[in-house]
Design a protein around this motif. Structure first.
Motif, PDB file in Angstrom:
ATOM      1  N   LYS A 155     -19.105  22.694  -6.000  1.00 18.09           N
ATOM      2  CA  LYS A 155     -17.841  22.470  -5.290  1.00 18.09           C
ATOM      3  C   LYS A 155     -16.668  23.120  -6.020  1.00 18.09           C
ATOM      4  O   LYS A 155     -15.730  23.619  -5.390  1.00 18.09           O
ATOM      5  CB  LYS A 155     -17.604  20.974  -5.108  1.00 18.09           C
ATOM      6  CG  LYS A 155     -18.636  20.305  -4.215  1.00 18.09           C
ATOM      7  CD  LYS A 155     -18.385  18.809  -4.113  1.00 18.09           C
ATOM      8  CE  LYS A 155     -19.453  18.127  -3.286  1.00 18.09           C
ATOM      9  NZ  LYS A 155     -19.240  16.661  -3.200  1.00 18.09           N
TER      10      LYS A 155
ATOM     11  N   SER B 204     -21.000  10.895   8.947  1.00 14.81           N
ATOM     12  CA  SER B 204     -19.715  10.320   8.550  1.00 14.81           C
ATOM     13  C   SER B 204     -18.786  11.388   7.971  1.00 14.81           C
ATOM     14  O   SER B 204     -17.563  11.325   8.159  1.00 14.81           O
ATOM     15  CB  SER B 204     -19.931   9.200   7.524  1.00 14.81           C
ATOM     16  OG  SER B 204     -20.629   9.693   6.386  1.00 14.81           O
ATOM     17  N   GLU B 205     -19.353  12.381   7.285  1.00 15.60           N
ATOM     18  CA  GLU B 205     -18.526  13.458   6.726  1.00 15.60           C
ATOM     19  C   GLU B 205     -18.011  14.379   7.826  1.00 15.60           C
ATOM     20  O   GLU B 205     -16.883  14.878   7.749  1.00 15.60           O
ATOM     21  CB  GLU B 205     -19.336  14.271   5.708  1.00 15.60           C
ATOM     22  CG  GLU B 205     -19.567  13.556   4.406  1.00 15.60           C
ATOM     23  CD  GLU B 205     -20.211  14.454   3.366  1.00 15.60           C
ATOM     24  OE1 GLU B 205     -19.979  15.685   3.398  1.00 15.60           O
ATOM     25  OE2 GLU B 205     -20.966  13.929   2.530  1.00 15.60           O
TER      26      GLU B 205
ATOM     27  N   SER C  69     -25.200  17.677   5.867  1.00 16.19           N
ATOM     28  CA  SER C  69     -24.341  16.550   5.508  1.00 16.19           C
ATOM     29  C   SER C  69     -24.435  15.414   6.525  1.00 16.19           C
ATOM     30  O   SER C  69     -24.742  15.640   7.703  1.00 16.19           O
ATOM     31  CB  SER C  69     -22.883  17.007   5.402  1.00 16.19           C
ATOM     32  OG  SER C  69     -22.724  17.923   4.341  1.00 16.19           O
TER      33      SER C  69
ATOM     34  N   ASN D 240     -14.155  23.763   4.936  1.00 17.89           N
ATOM     35  CA  ASN D 240     -14.275  22.575   4.086  1.00 17.89           C
ATOM     36  C   ASN D 240     -15.222  22.919   2.947  1.00 17.89           C
ATOM     37  O   ASN D 240     -16.392  23.213   3.171  1.00 17.89           O
ATOM     38  CB  ASN D 240     -14.825  21.400   4.899  1.00 17.89           C
ATOM     39  CG  ASN D 240     -15.063  20.178   4.041  1.00 17.89           C
ATOM     40  OD1 ASN D 240     -14.376  19.972   3.050  1.00 17.89           O
ATOM     41  ND2 ASN D 240     -16.042  19.369   4.410  1.00 17.89           N
TER      42      ASN D 240
ATOM     43  N   SER E 254     -24.202  22.600   6.825  1.00 17.73           N
ATOM     44  CA  SER E 254     -22.847  22.060   6.988  1.00 17.73           C
ATOM     45  C   SER E 254     -21.784  23.143   6.934  1.00 17.73           C
ATOM     46  O   SER E 254     -20.787  23.073   7.668  1.00 17.73           O
ATOM     47  CB  SER E 254     -22.575  21.030   5.890  1.00 17.73           C
ATOM     48  OG  SER E 254     -23.554  20.026   5.902  1.00 17.73           O
TER      49      SER E 254
ATOM     50  N   SER F 114     -28.164  18.538  -2.378  1.00 21.33           N
ATOM     51  CA  SER F 114     -26.853  17.933  -2.613  1.00 21.33           C
ATOM     52  C   SER F 114     -26.036  18.852  -3.505  1.00 21.33           C
ATOM     53  O   SER F 114     -26.484  19.199  -4.619  1.00 21.33           O
ATOM     54  CB  SER F 114     -27.006  16.560  -3.270  1.00 21.33           C
ATOM     55  OG  SER F 114     -27.660  15.654  -2.401  1.00 21.33           O
TER      56      SER F 114
ATOM     57  N   ALA G  31     -15.172  12.569   9.431  1.00 18.50           N
ATOM     58  CA  ALA G  31     -14.000  12.616   8.554  1.00 18.50           C
ATOM     59  C   ALA G  31     -13.348  14.000   8.586  1.00 18.50           C
ATOM     60  O   ALA G  31     -12.114  14.124   8.556  1.00 18.50           O
ATOM     61  CB  ALA G  31     -14.410  12.252   7.119  1.00 18.50           C
ATOM     62  N   TYR G  32     -14.162  15.039   8.657  1.00 23.59           N
ATOM     63  CA  TYR G  32     -13.643  16.405   8.761  1.00 23.59           C
ATOM     64  C   TYR G  32     -12.812  16.562  10.033  1.00 23.59           C
ATOM     65  O   TYR G  32     -11.701  17.096  10.009  1.00 23.59           O
ATOM     66  CB  TYR G  32     -14.812  17.393   8.757  1.00 23.59           C
ATOM     67  CG  TYR G  32     -14.470  18.811   9.155  1.00 23.59           C
ATOM     68  CD1 TYR G  32     -13.849  19.674   8.254  1.00 23.59           C
ATOM     69  CD2 TYR G  32     -14.769  19.282  10.430  1.00 23.59           C
ATOM     70  CE1 TYR G  32     -13.543  20.975   8.616  1.00 23.59           C
ATOM     71  CE2 TYR G  32     -14.468  20.584  10.796  1.00 23.59           C
ATOM     72  CZ  TYR G  32     -13.852  21.429   9.885  1.00 23.59           C
ATOM     73  OH  TYR G  32     -13.539  22.719  10.256  1.00 23.59           O
TER      74      TYR G  32
ATOM     75  N   ASP H   3     -15.976  20.842   0.509  1.00 15.90           N
ATOM     76  CA  ASP H   3     -16.431  19.603  -0.125  1.00 15.90           C
ATOM     77  C   ASP H   3     -17.606  18.936   0.573  1.00 15.90           C
ATOM     78  O   ASP H   3     -17.847  17.740   0.373  1.00 15.90           O
ATOM     79  CB  ASP H   3     -15.262  18.607  -0.215  1.00 15.90           C
ATOM     80  CG  ASP H   3     -14.190  19.059  -1.183  1.00 15.90           C
ATOM     81  OD1 ASP H   3     -14.549  19.618  -2.242  1.00 15.90           O
ATOM     82  OD2 ASP H   3     -12.989  18.874  -0.893  1.00 15.90           O
ATOM     83  N   TRP H   4     -18.340  19.659   1.400  1.00 16.68           N
ATOM     84  CA  TRP H   4     -19.525  19.055   2.000  1.00 16.68           C
ATOM     85  C   TRP H   4     -20.449  18.560   0.891  1.00 16.68           C
ATOM     86  O   TRP H   4     -20.677  19.259  -0.105  1.00 16.68           O
ATOM     87  CB  TRP H   4     -20.270  20.050   2.873  1.00 16.68           C
ATOM     88  CG  TRP H   4     -19.519  20.543   4.070  1.00 16.68           C
ATOM     89  CD1 TRP H   4     -19.045  21.800   4.279  1.00 16.68           C
ATOM     90  CD2 TRP H   4     -19.151  19.781   5.235  1.00 16.68           C
ATOM     91  NE1 TRP H   4     -18.406  21.877   5.503  1.00 16.68           N
ATOM     92  CE2 TRP H   4     -18.452  20.653   6.112  1.00 16.68           C
ATOM     93  CE3 TRP H   4     -19.346  18.449   5.620  1.00 16.68           C
ATOM     94  CZ2 TRP H   4     -17.951  20.232   7.334  1.00 16.68           C
ATOM     95  CZ3 TRP H   4     -18.847  18.038   6.843  1.00 16.68           C
ATOM     96  CH2 TRP H   4     -18.167  18.919   7.688  1.00 16.68           C
ATOM     97  N   SER H   5     -21.008  17.372   1.081  1.00 14.28           N
ATOM     98  CA  SER H   5     -21.825  16.781   0.016  1.00 14.28           C
ATOM     99  C   SER H   5     -23.212  17.392  -0.065  1.00 14.28           C
ATOM    100  O   SER H   5     -23.839  17.362  -1.123  1.00 14.28           O
ATOM    101  CB  SER H   5     -21.957  15.272   0.235  1.00 14.28           C
ATOM    102  OG  SER H   5     -22.689  15.007   1.426  1.00 14.28           O
TER     103      SER H   5
END
Length: 586
Positions: free
Chosen positions: A277, A107-108, A104, A96, A86, A271, A111-112, A98-100
């Motif tokens: 993060k 949906s992320e 990833s 970014n 990601s 994860s 959103a990005y 904050d990638w989970s």
């Protein structure tokens, strides 16, 4: 000194008889209208960079969908995710932290992209639900004439949506249509006869629920199938994965970096924790992390070179990894582990896929499908499986044949120009189609490295050409046929040195087992960046505006705009941003 004599065919005084100085300053840029098609990654980058780089621009982006994001707007099937790290799947200038996860979910990514659109206020340019249905280059005006379809403004919602068509023009047309944008149904007899639920991964119906009681057949073993199978497996009563070919399930991109994060060489995803993060919020730490990760994925390029040491290692390591994960059902390995080299067909990390195949509620079916019936799928051995739903994870049309007329000079269509295979110039333009540039066209993708930086460079290339057209007051810019033919010859000689020329069915080769490689850049990702860095203007033909043949008409009246208006900074060359101070020791 007598100076340089004039050429004998241009005596003194003759060239000026019909020549007249322009009534404009050299940097009094003429208005230029740019239309971009598509608001996925390419269109979003174009929406940022074109207005940033070009003055006096009229910029519009037409997007056929009801939202931005391109493939990430359309693909909403369970399990959809990025198949490269990601932190390498983002714009160079818009990070970014904050990638989970290492890989990833889709949906992320959507959103990005939506955040990027909001940050740069791109909706002022983007017109959603505006679909291009016809494009034609008009030679006299050197403009692109575009016909588009959109919902009618006064459409009666009670009678369904009605559409209207309208016309627009562009001095420069930029298309970011994507190479994986036209999804296709499988060519299987009886598909329309099935009475249960039929879904395509690229046209997912999120209203379909209550999977727990369903028997579901998933057709395919490409990236979509590899993602959706582990996502559906825990939710369905039973899943049947119908697989026609073989594929490598492994991550050649960043397997070492993933193992370092997880401390587990067998892990296929990670994860990010809150601590991770938080650490990423340190600008220098994150910059180093991202740089190291992206530099690492570029080291995978030698795996595609035939007979390379990395290729030999990859085949051995990935085969053993697949066999280990299929230990509970070892027979699947015989039908899934390829006999072709790693990279011939796009390898995917496939988190959870192999594990899901070993579950009790999953059947792996390698027997070819004969037909689809009203109640299920029949294979060529005569076995019929009753099903409640069929999921077609069967990919996209990868022939680069657009679904609408796209007409260039002399009435030639792009569809015909792309037969028997697409011939382009560095993937960004095509002879016979002036004032048109594209991103993610034929031979654009890379099997390892950053696709995002490729897109950024392709768009910068188009911008440089647009600036030249505007600055030098040209009517058209068109790549020479000879230049495209030379590039095509280079492509023909490059790919036999790679594993892509082996026999394997891949979208790299327009869905065929053998033949022309049209999906990939002929070289490494870094190679593409260097090639696109400096345009070879000698490879293009130009037409002047207003039939003025003197190549220096664009010099104008001898002034800059600041000279002419007695305004602005008339020592701009001393600004900090302009002065290039060399190091003290060269």
């Amino acid at each position: 000194m007598t100076g340089i004599p004039l050429a004998p065919d241009r005596p003194a005084g003759k060239s000026g008889d019909k020549f007249k100085l322009g009534d404009f300053a050299i940097d009094e840029y003429r208005p230029i209208k740019v239309v971009a098609i598509g608001a996925g990654f390419s269109g979003i980058i174009a929406g940022i960079r074109f207005p940033q780089r070009i003055q006096n621009i009229d910029f519009t982006n037409y997007e056929k969908n009801a939202g931005v994001g391109g493939t990430w707007y359309l693909n909403k099937y369970p399990g959809v995710a990025c198949d490269i790290p990601s932190h390498c799947y983002q714009l160079t200038f818009e990070e970014n932290t904050d990638w989970s996860a290492f890989y990833s979910p889709g949906s992320e990514i959507l959103a990005y992209l939506e955040r990027v659109v909001d940050k740069y206020k791109l909706m002022r340019y983007i017109k959603l639900q505006h679909e291009l249905i016809h494009a034609r280059y008009d030679e006299p005006s050197a403009k692109w004439h575009l016909r588009l379809r959109r919902p009618a403004i006064n459409s009666d919602s009670t009678a369904g949506i009605h559409f209207e068509e309208f016309e627009d023009t562009a001095d420069i047309l930029f298309t970011g249509l994507g190479s994986l944008s036209q999804w296709t149904w499988p060519d299987i007899a009886g598909l329309n006869e099935f009475k249960g639920t039929v879904l395509h991964t690229a046209q997912w119906d999120e209203s379909v629920q209550d999977w727990g009681t369903k028997k579901v057949g998933v057709i395919g073993v490409g990236s979509s199938a590899i993602q959706i199978v582990p996502a559906l497996q825990p939710k369905v009563a039973h899943l049947f994965n119908y697989v026609r070919g073989k594929t490598w399930i492994a991550s050649p991109f960043a397997i070492a970096k993933l193992a370092a994060l997880t401390h587990d060489s067998k892990s296929d995803n990670y994860s990010f924790t809150d601590a991770d993060k938080k650490a990423f919020k340190d600008r220098e730490y994150y910059k180093a992390f991202r740089h190291d990760l992206e530099a690492h994925i570029h080291t995978a390029y030698p795996v595609v070179l035939r007979g390379s040491a990395l290729q030999q290692w990859a085949q051995k390591a990935f085969k053993q990894s697949m066999i280990n994960k299929l230990e509970k059902k070892p027979w699947i390995s015989d039908h899934l582990v390829p006999d072709f080299s790693v990279g011939c067909r796009r390898a995917t990390p496939g988190p959870g896929y192999l594990d899901s195949l070993t579950r009790d509620n999953v059947d792996f079916i390698s027997t070819p499908i004969k037909r689809i019936t009203a109640t299920g799928i029949e294979t060529i051995d005569g076995h019929h499986q009753e099903l409640d739903a069929i999921v077609c994870a069967t990919g996209f049309d990868t022939t680069f044949q657009l679904p609408f007329p796209f007409i260039g000079r002399a009435g030639v269509s792009l569809q015909d120009a792309y037969k028997p295979h697409p011939i382009t110039y560095l993937s960004v333009c095509v002879p016979g189609f002036p004032n048109w540039f594209q991103a993610l066209g034929p031979n654009s993708a890379v099997s390892s490295g950053s696709l995002m930086v490729i897109l950024e460079r392709q768009i910068e290339y188009a911008i440089k050409a647009t600036l030249k057209l505007q600055r030098e007051r040209l009517k058209s810019i068109e790549v020479k046929k000879e230049a495209a033919q030379d590039y095509d010859e280079y492509i023909e000689h490059y790919f036999p040195t790679t594993v892509y020329s082996e026999k394997c069915r891949s979208w790299y080769k327009m869905g065929k087992e053998e033949g022309r490689v049209t999906g990939l850049w002929p070289g490494s990702c870094l190679h593409a960046l260097r090639v696109l860095e400096h345009p070879r203007w000698e490879d293009f033909d130009y037409e002047p505006l207003n039939e003025i043949k003197n190549r220096f008409h664009w010099l104008g009246d001898g002034q800059t705009y600041n000279d002419k208006t007695k305004t602005g900074d008339r020592a701009w060359y001393l600004r900090d941003s302009e002065v290039d101070i060399p190091p003290s020791k060269l």
